[in-house]
Design a protein around this motif. Structure first.
Motif, PDB file in Angstrom:
ATOM      1  N   ARG A 152       0.975  -1.260   0.032  1.00  0.00           N
ATOM      2  CA  ARG A 152       0.186  -0.001  -0.131  1.00  0.00           C
ATOM      3  C   ARG A 152       1.035   1.273   0.171  1.00  0.00           C
ATOM      4  O   ARG A 152       0.515   2.214  -0.793  1.00  0.00           O
ATOM      5  N   ILE A 206      -1.501   3.432  -2.341  1.00  0.00           N
ATOM      6  CA  ILE A 206      -3.034   3.242  -2.278  1.00  0.00           C
ATOM      7  C   ILE A 206      -3.569   2.787  -0.852  1.00  0.00           C
ATOM      8  O   ILE A 206      -3.124   1.537  -0.275  1.00  0.00           O
ATOM      9  N   PRO A 217      -4.683  -2.011  -4.573  1.00  0.00           N
ATOM     10  CA  PRO A 217      -3.734  -1.827  -5.220  1.00  0.00           C
ATOM     11  C   PRO A 217      -3.435  -2.640  -6.603  1.00  0.00           C
ATOM     12  O   PRO A 217      -4.180  -3.696  -6.599  1.00  0.00           O
TER      13      PRO A 217
END
Ligand code: 6PG
Length: 246
Positions: A125, A130, A136
């Motif tokens: 992440r 994200i 992701p």
């Protein structure tokens, strides 16, 4: 976007590795101004692919742009013969001189698999930028297929099959090294490209069940869970692995 199921059947496993290597090279070339993020599969099938990419095709990829992740890992040291990282490190990363900063290993050997899984998800992440709960999106995820229909470390009947929230979880293998850490189906299904690479006659019944048999479900054949949401799914098979397909 509709699911695109391409099936590429080639004569033997050498040609299989060559076709997949060319797909990798094409895909990596498309990620021009950003990292190309690939998740490697485990097992033994990828070894020919890694040797090709590190061999006479090495100069066809801008390796500094590539980030390497792992779709699953056995919970053991990175130098253990059964480690998925070890195979890639010995046959791909070291020969190519890949900077360690480009390789994101699942650190499952510390005896706390669930913590390692959560840390790996956090690493993904952070690298992708994200945050939870968005997914992701890998550029490319390689997958193998077990003769029991498992993929990554998503094994038949595993609680991991039903995971809808986490991207990386612990799993148990019924054979061999039991404690595993694996991508979940939702994370895999958000990839731009998903590539199965399957070779050998012993895989033919599982290939047929996953691709053609609607009477069996994903609990028994977890590879049936792999259905890209907005991506491309390609099965690269050698003739033996494809021999039970109609
Ligand atoms: C693992 C793999 C697993 C593998 C298949 C096929 O860690 O074992 O990720 O999903 O891809 O079992 O393995 P082979 O390529 O050795 O047949």
């Amino acid at each position: 976007m509709a699911i695109v199921n391409d099936i590429c059947i080639v004569e033997h496993d050498e040609k299989l590795a060559s076709e997949v290597a060319d797909f990798f090279i094409r895909s990596a070339g498309e990620a021009r101004d950003r990292p190309f993020r690939v998740a490697l599969s485990g097992g033994s099938t990828p070894s020919k692919l890694y040797r090709l990419l590190a061999g006479d095709r090495a100069n066809r990829v801008k390796w500094p742009h590539v980030q390497f992740y792992f779709g699953d890992e056995r919970c053991m040291p990175p130098d253990h013969a059964e480690s998925n990282f070890k195979l890639a490190n010995d046959t791909l990363f070291r020969p190519l001189g890949i900077d360690v900063a480009q390789v994101f290993r699942i650190e499952g050997e510390a005896g706390q698999p669930d913590l390692a899984a959560r840390r790996y998800e956090e690493t993904i992440r952070q690298q992708f930028g994200i945050p939870f709960p968005a997914w992701p999106r890998f550029d490319l995820i390689f997958l193998g297929l077990g003769d029991d229909g498992h993929t990554a470390s998503l094994f038949p009947g595993s609680p991991a099959l039903g995971e809808k929230v986490r991207a990386v979880v612990v799993s148990e293998s019924p054979r061999g090294v039991t404690h595993r850490i694996t991508f979940t189906a939702p994370l895999i299904n958000h990839a731009r490209s998903i590539v199965f690479m399957v070779a050998g006659l012993h895989k033919a019944p599982a290939v047929r069940a996953v691709l053609e048999d609607d009477t069996v479900n994903a609990t028994h054949y977890p590879a049936k869970l792999i259905r890209p949401i907005e991506g491309h799914l390609i099965w690269y098979l050698d003739r033996a692995a494809a021999s039970a397909l109609t």
